[in-house]
Design a protein around this motif. Sequence first.
Motif, PDB file in Angstrom:
ATOM      1  N   GLU A 132       0.823  -1.245   0.248  1.00 27.46           N
ATOM      2  CA  GLU A 132      -0.174  -0.064   0.386  1.00 27.46           C
ATOM      3  C   GLU A 132       0.989   1.003   0.285  1.00 27.46           C
ATOM      4  O   GLU A 132       0.681   2.528  -0.718  1.00 27.46           O
ATOM      5  CB  GLU A 132      -0.613  -0.042   1.273  1.00 27.46           C
ATOM      6  CG  GLU A 132      -2.205   1.213   1.516  1.00 27.46           C
ATOM      7  CD  GLU A 132      -3.355   1.578   2.315  1.00 27.46           C
ATOM      8  OE1 GLU A 132      -3.177   1.957   3.213  1.00 27.46           O
ATOM      9  OE2 GLU A 132      -3.222   0.225   3.100  1.00 27.46           O
ATOM     10  N   PRO A 133       1.782   1.850   1.391  1.00 29.51           N
ATOM     11  CA  PRO A 133       3.142   2.488   0.058  1.00 29.51           C
ATOM     12  C   PRO A 133       3.652   2.706  -0.588  1.00 29.51           C
ATOM     13  O   PRO A 133       3.065   4.034  -1.025  1.00 29.51           O
ATOM     14  CB  PRO A 133       3.778   2.384   1.653  1.00 29.51           C
ATOM     15  CG  PRO A 133       3.025   1.489   2.605  1.00 29.51           C
ATOM     16  CD  PRO A 133       2.445   0.271   1.513  1.00 29.51           C
ATOM     17  N   SER A 134       3.761   1.718  -1.446  1.00 28.49           N
ATOM     18  CA  SER A 134       4.012   1.893  -2.847  1.00 28.49           C
ATOM     19  C   SER A 134       2.769   2.531  -4.102  1.00 28.49           C
ATOM     20  O   SER A 134       3.609   3.694  -4.551  1.00 28.49           O
ATOM     21  CB  SER A 134       4.878   0.605  -2.935  1.00 28.49           C
ATOM     22  OG  SER A 134       5.911   0.340  -2.120  1.00 28.49           O
ATOM     23  N   LEU A 136       0.126   4.498  -2.679  1.00 27.20           N
ATOM     24  CA  LEU A 136       0.278   5.438  -2.805  1.00 27.20           C
ATOM     25  C   LEU A 136       1.006   6.337  -3.089  1.00 27.20           C
ATOM     26  O   LEU A 136       0.822   7.965  -3.318  1.00 27.20           O
ATOM     27  CB  LEU A 136       0.130   6.057  -0.933  1.00 27.20           C
ATOM     28  CG  LEU A 136      -0.039   7.313  -0.900  1.00 27.20           C
ATOM     29  CD1 LEU A 136      -1.204   7.580  -1.181  1.00 27.20           C
ATOM     30  CD2 LEU A 136      -0.266   7.398   1.011  1.00 27.20           C
ATOM     31  N   LYS A 137       2.524   6.578  -3.309  1.00 27.41           N
ATOM     32  CA  LYS A 137       3.175   7.642  -3.527  1.00 27.41           C
ATOM     33  C   LYS A 137       2.960   7.523  -4.954  1.00 27.41           C
ATOM     34  O   LYS A 137       3.202   8.379  -5.321  1.00 27.41           O
ATOM     35  CB  LYS A 137       5.291   6.001  -3.062  1.00 27.41           C
ATOM     36  CG  LYS A 137       5.442   6.414  -2.384  1.00 27.41           C
ATOM     37  CD  LYS A 137       6.661   6.309  -2.011  1.00 27.41           C
ATOM     38  CE  LYS A 137       7.470   6.017  -0.720  1.00 27.41           C
ATOM     39  NZ  LYS A 137       8.953   5.898  -0.388  1.00 27.41           N
ATOM     40  N   LEU A 138       2.434   6.347  -5.430  1.00 33.65           N
ATOM     41  CA  LEU A 138       2.530   6.834  -7.124  1.00 33.65           C
ATOM     42  C   LEU A 138       1.040   7.267  -7.650  1.00 33.65           C
ATOM     43  O   LEU A 138       1.030   7.969  -8.316  1.00 33.65           O
ATOM     44  CB  LEU A 138       2.586   5.268  -7.483  1.00 33.65           C
ATOM     45  CG  LEU A 138       2.923   4.376  -7.925  1.00 33.65           C
ATOM     46  CD1 LEU A 138       3.021   2.567  -8.262  1.00 33.65           C
ATOM     47  CD2 LEU A 138       4.648   4.953  -8.885  1.00 33.65           C
ATOM     48  N   LEU A 140      -0.144   9.783  -5.009  1.00 34.15           N
ATOM     49  CA  LEU A 140       0.113  11.489  -4.631  1.00 34.15           C
ATOM     50  C   LEU A 140       1.066  12.119  -6.311  1.00 34.15           C
ATOM     51  O   LEU A 140       1.089  13.215  -6.074  1.00 34.15           O
ATOM     52  CB  LEU A 140       1.309  11.217  -3.789  1.00 34.15           C
ATOM     53  CG  LEU A 140       0.148  11.020  -2.696  1.00 34.15           C
ATOM     54  CD1 LEU A 140       1.276  11.167  -1.193  1.00 34.15           C
ATOM     55  CD2 LEU A 140      -1.372  11.834  -2.480  1.00 34.15           C
ATOM     56  N   SER A 141       2.165  10.633  -6.933  1.00 36.64           N
ATOM     57  CA  SER A 141       2.624  11.895  -8.148  1.00 36.64           C
ATOM     58  C   SER A 141       1.414  12.117  -9.129  1.00 36.64           C
ATOM     59  O   SER A 141       2.080  13.340 -10.316  1.00 36.64           O
ATOM     60  CB  SER A 141       3.804  11.036  -8.146  1.00 36.64           C
ATOM     61  OG  SER A 141       3.471   9.699  -8.702  1.00 36.64           O
ATOM     62  N   PRO A 144      -0.416  15.644  -7.538  1.00 36.30           N
ATOM     63  CA  PRO A 144       1.172  16.096  -7.032  1.00 36.30           C
ATOM     64  C   PRO A 144       0.315  17.691  -6.326  1.00 36.30           C
ATOM     65  O   PRO A 144      -1.269  18.562  -6.585  1.00 36.30           O
ATOM     66  CB  PRO A 144       2.457  16.869  -8.313  1.00 36.30           C
ATOM     67  CG  PRO A 144       1.288  16.700  -9.357  1.00 36.30           C
ATOM     68  CD  PRO A 144       0.538  15.813  -9.202  1.00 36.30           C
ATOM     69  N   TYR A 148      -2.295  19.343   0.814  1.00 35.40           N
ATOM     70  CA  TYR A 148      -3.072  18.569   0.721  1.00 35.40           C
ATOM     71  C   TYR A 148      -3.775  18.891   2.159  1.00 35.40           C
ATOM     72  O   TYR A 148      -3.102  19.092   3.073  1.00 35.40           O
ATOM     73  CB  TYR A 148      -2.853  16.857   0.465  1.00 35.40           C
ATOM     74  CG  TYR A 148      -1.955  16.931   0.011  1.00 35.40           C
ATOM     75  CD1 TYR A 148      -2.490  16.087  -1.720  1.00 35.40           C
ATOM     76  CD2 TYR A 148      -0.202  16.138  -0.403  1.00 35.40           C
ATOM     77  CE1 TYR A 148      -1.843  15.699  -2.804  1.00 35.40           C
ATOM     78  CE2 TYR A 148       0.225  16.291  -1.828  1.00 35.40           C
ATOM     79  CZ  TYR A 148      -0.808  15.497  -2.998  1.00 35.40           C
ATOM     80  OH  TYR A 148       0.766  15.039  -3.392  1.00 35.40           O
TER      81      TYR A 148
END
Length: 263
Positions: A132-134, A136-138, A140-141, A144, A148
């Motif tokens: 899930e964290p990985s 989420l990074k995608l 948010l990119s 941008p 937030y």
Amino acid sequence: MVKSVTRGLLLFFVLFFVGGLKAQALMNGSMPHRVLANPQMLIFKENEQPSAEQWPLVVSKLGKYTSQSEWRKYQEIPDDLGQIHYRIRQYYQGVPAFLSIGIVHTQKGKILSVNGDLVSESQFSGKKVLDEPSALKLALSYLPATKYYWEDAGQNEALQMATGIADTTYFPTGKLIYMAQGLNLGGTHRLCYQFDVFASEPLAGMSIFVDAETGEILASNDLILHGDSKGTAVTKYSGTQKIITDSTSTTNFRLREMGRGAG
């Protein structure tokens, strides 16, 4: 043959005969779907209507589903005609399918008809590779922002007051869901993470669907369709004045506001 199903409504297609569910097929004479293999609607003759409690079996036979699929009722809506409409969603291998939904129309404990977008099991694919964290990074990119909602204490407090949950925040949490690329109902429905991301600078809100296997952004869905924004305008007679506009996107505004008249 034309049969009146509800008051003032005529359905123009050939009615088909459905006797006992154990012996008869449900497919004959059903209304085909525009993009899916499964029919878009089936309707029962008045003297052959199954019990409303049998709706999972009816839907399962209609879509030729196996034990891999489960349909769950998430809403009941009564109307003035005495009918109750069940809104249902497909779960494949325990995971909800965002686009695979339907409605079961009932009256006096009997099923009148079923319609919807019933995705075939052969259209589902994908497996969970990303955590899930990985994912989420995608997400948010893809959206941008300099600020937030979850970074704004005031927004989080408002959410806590609205929900009654003391420790809730706008920080996005991912949930597994099946989604088709570009919301293409007739395409392949991939296993994804869905994140609801809200930003205040610039103003934006989206559901973002990240492929749980490849990390590709398969689709997005706007959650903020409009909102008041402060701005300035150069007027003909009064110089530069502060105004309120309606923000239709992060870069487009119109001379409207939600607090007056019809918005």
